[in-house]
Write a protein that holds these residues in place. Structure first.
Motif, short mmCIF file in Angstrom:
data_model
loop_
_atom_site.label_atom_id
_atom_site.label_comp_id
_atom_site.label_asym_id
_atom_site.label_seq_id
_atom_site.Cartn_x
_atom_site.Cartn_y
_atom_site.Cartn_z
N GLY A 1 1.01 -1.28 -0.13
CA GLY A 1 -0.02 0.07 -0.02
C GLY A 1 0.90 1.33 0.05
O GLY A 1 0.51 2.26 0.53
N VAL B 1 -1.61 -7.05 -3.93
CA VAL B 1 -1.56 -7.71 -2.78
C VAL B 1 -2.59 -9.41 -3.16
O VAL B 1 -2.64 -10.27 -2.46
N ALA C 1 -1.60 -2.21 2.93
CA ALA C 1 -2.55 -2.17 1.89
C ALA C 1 -4.03 -2.68 2.33
O ALA C 1 -4.20 -3.62 3.10
N LYS D 1 -8.45 -1.58 1.28
CA LYS D 1 -9.52 -0.94 0.72
C LYS D 1 -10.15 -0.41 2.29
O LYS D 1 -10.78 -1.00 2.89
N ALA D 2 -9.89 1.00 2.43
CA ALA D 2 -10.11 1.32 3.71
C ALA D 2 -11.32 2.40 4.05
O ALA D 2 -11.73 2.83 5.02
N ILE E 1 -9.09 -7.94 -1.25
CA ILE E 1 -8.12 -7.20 -1.13
C ILE E 1 -7.66 -7.30 0.42
O ILE E 1 -6.70 -7.43 0.95
N ILE F 1 -1.71 -3.87 9.87
CA ILE F 1 -2.41 -2.55 10.44
C ILE F 1 -3.98 -3.08 10.36
O ILE F 1 -4.56 -2.71 9.14
N TYR G 1 -16.05 -3.53 6.15
CA TYR G 1 -14.61 -2.97 6.61
C TYR G 1 -14.10 -3.80 7.71
O TYR G 1 -12.96 -4.33 8.01
N MET H 1 -3.19 11.01 0.85
CA MET H 1 -3.90 11.58 1.67
C MET H 1 -5.15 10.78 1.90
O MET H 1 -5.57 9.85 0.97
N1 LIG Z 1 -5.78 6.25 8.09
C1 LIG Z 1 -6.51 5.78 9.22
O1 LIG Z 1 -7.32 6.86 9.88
C2 LIG Z 1 -6.42 4.43 9.49
C3 LIG Z 1 -7.15 4.21 10.86
C4 LIG Z 1 -7.26 2.76 11.13
C5 LIG Z 1 -6.52 1.72 10.29
N2 LIG Z 1 -6.08 2.14 9.20
C6 LIG Z 1 -5.46 1.05 8.13
O2 LIG Z 1 -4.00 1.54 8.07
C7 LIG Z 1 -3.71 1.21 6.68
C8 LIG Z 1 -3.12 2.37 5.80
O3 LIG Z 1 -4.16 3.24 5.88
P1 LIG Z 1 -4.13 4.73 4.75
O4 LIG Z 1 -4.77 5.68 5.55
O5 LIG Z 1 -2.66 4.75 4.44
O6 LIG Z 1 -4.98 4.05 3.76
P2 LIG Z 1 -4.77 4.37 2.25
O7 LIG Z 1 -4.13 5.89 2.00
O8 LIG Z 1 -6.20 4.17 1.58
O9 LIG Z 1 -3.77 3.59 1.65
C9 LIG Z 1 -3.84 2.16 1.31
C10 LIG Z 1 -3.16 1.71 0.10
O10 LIG Z 1 -3.47 0.51 -0.17
C11 LIG Z 1 -3.48 0.42 -1.66
N3 LIG Z 1 -3.94 -0.63 -2.11
C12 LIG Z 1 -5.72 -0.82 -2.62
N4 LIG Z 1 -5.76 -2.23 -3.14
C13 LIG Z 1 -4.46 -2.85 -3.03
C14 LIG Z 1 -3.96 -3.79 -3.85
N5 LIG Z 1 -4.88 -4.90 -4.08
N6 LIG Z 1 -2.76 -4.33 -3.58
C15 LIG Z 1 -1.98 -3.33 -3.06
N7 LIG Z 1 -2.30 -2.22 -2.69
C16 LIG Z 1 -3.48 -1.91 -2.64
C17 LIG Z 1 -4.26 1.70 -1.92
O11 LIG Z 1 -4.08 1.92 -3.27
P3 LIG Z 1 -5.30 2.70 -4.14
O12 LIG Z 1 -5.32 4.07 -3.73
O13 LIG Z 1 -4.59 2.47 -5.60
O14 LIG Z 1 -6.25 1.69 -3.99
C18 LIG Z 1 -3.75 2.73 -1.21
O15 LIG Z 1 -2.66 3.43 -1.69
C19 LIG Z 1 -4.86 0.33 6.00
O16 LIG Z 1 -4.72 -0.87 6.08
C20 LIG Z 1 -5.84 1.27 6.62
O17 LIG Z 1 -7.08 0.14 6.95
C21 LIG Z 1 -5.86 3.52 8.78
#
Ligand SMILES: NC(=O)c1ccc[n+]([C@@H]2O[C@H](COP(=O)([O-])OP(=O)(O)OC[C@H]3O[C@@H](n4cnc5c(N)ncnc54)[C@H](OP(=O)(O)O)[C@@H]3O)[C@@H](O)[C@H]2O)c1
Length: 288
Positions: free
Chosen positions: A8, A37, A59, A61-62, A77, A99, A126, A162
């Motif tokens: 990701g 992935v 990585a 879909k969040a 995913i 994560i 999710y 972002m």
């Molecule tokens: N941000 C938060 O507040 C928060 C809170 C709790 C947990 N988390 C977890 O923390 C992690 C990182 O969050 P984040 O905020 O950085 O999320 P993010 O910006 O949405 O980053 C997730 C990345 O995963 C990629 N991805 C999607 N499908 C994929 C695939 N098939 N193979 C490889 N990569 C893929 C996405 O790429 P595309 O854009 O191309 O789809 C995106 O770049 C996630 O697992 C999320 O669930 C985040």
């Protein structure tokens, strides 16, 4: 230098992580086009070739709405993708950080702060994906940290991804001249993304297991938005910029806060959310 592979790699968390540690670790920050992935063969090959000490599997879909609307793709995913990564880690003896999210508790009704001992009851695709992946990964890989993050916040940065967050959402509404309508009936931990990233060298030293990670927060979502507006110097326009959404969660306060005492017992401390907001605004010298 120890090696870290990030999945990701284009995302909000990983882009900042890679910048922060580019001189500390050898990092392969793999975006979706380098490493999908869901492609088991590509996952195996990439992890085998790089042979990392740690794989941070971020990585996903969040988006809750996206996952509810596309449950099969979300599963592929968020669950199957995580399994692919864990199996590949096992082959080359890499340690894995998965994560996960506070959203595993989004169907629990007792209210937080939840400890790691509370059984999660997610009511969104999710949250269900994250919880299922946690369980399956533990069966595959003993060398596993499951980190359940609270909601992260930050602002746009050079060459960084972002994702929706309370600070940037509030600032965007202000910049668009739009009044934010915000519920006073919701409580969540809100954590400055750089505070979490800064803790990773310590995280690699704690025992494997599941941890709640991030800031504690006694303020409602409405109170945090009030604080943001004051901190950026717009207190005099508060009534014009912010209103209360009294309908949302009016029958049952939403409280998905995490208790972070377990990780704190290993020396990892986080600011209260209000202090994290102030720190971010100060570091980026945000005044409007
Ligand atoms: N941000 C938060 O507040 C928060 C809170 C709790 C947990 N988390 C977890 O923390 C992690 C990182 O969050 P984040 O905020 O950085 O999320 P993010 O910006 O949405 O980053 C997730 C990345 O995963 C990629 N991805 C999607 N499908 C994929 C695939 N098939 N193979 C490889 N990569 C893929 C996405 O790429 P595309 O854009 O191309 O789809 C995106 O770049 C996630 O697992 C999320 O669930 C985040």
């Amino acid at each position: 230098m120890e090696k870290i592979l990030l999945t990701g790699g284009n995302g909000f968390f990983c882009t900042r992580f890679a910048q922060r540690y580019q001189n500390t670790y050898e990092i392969l920050s793999a975006n979706t086009s380098m490493l999908d992935v869901t492609n088991e063969a590509q996952v195996n090959e990439t992890i085998k070739n790089f042979n990392p000490d740690y794989v941070i599997h971020a990585a996903a879909k969040a988006s809750t709405d996206f996952c509810n609307e596309n449950p099969e793709l979300a599963y592929k995913i968020n669950v199957t993708g995580a399994i692919n990564v864990a199996k590949a880690c096992k082959e080359v003896h890499s340690k894995m950080i998965f994560i996960s999210s506070e959203q595993v508790f989004n169907g629990n009704t007792n209210g937080g702060p939840y400890t790691e001992d509370v059984t999660p009851c997610p009511d969104t695709v999710y949250g269900q994906n994250k919880l299922e992946a946690e369980g399956l990964l533990k069966e595959i890989l003993p060398e596993l940290w499951v980190l359940r993050f609270t909601w992260l916040f930050g602002i746009p940065e050079r060459n960084c991804g972002m994702s929706a967050n309370i600070l940037w959402g509030t600032l965007t509404d202000i910049l668009k001249g739009k009044k934010s309508l915000v519920t006073p009936n919701e409580y969540r931990g809100l954590t400055y993304v750089h505070e979490v990233i800064n803790q990773f060298p310590k995280i690699f030293q704690i025992p494997y297991g599941t941890y709640h990670v991030g800031s504690h927060n006694d303020l409602s979502r409405y109170d945090i938005c009030t604080l943001i507006i004051k901190e950026v110097g717009l207190e005099h326009r508060l009534n014009e910029l912010l209103g209360k959404d009294l309908e949302k969660y009016k029958n049952h306060t939403r409280d998905i806060r995490l208790c972070t005492d377990k990780i704190k017992s290993f020396g990892l401390e986080f600011s209260e959310s209000a202090d994290g907001v102030k720190k971010c605004i100060k570091e980026f010298k945000l005044k409007l």
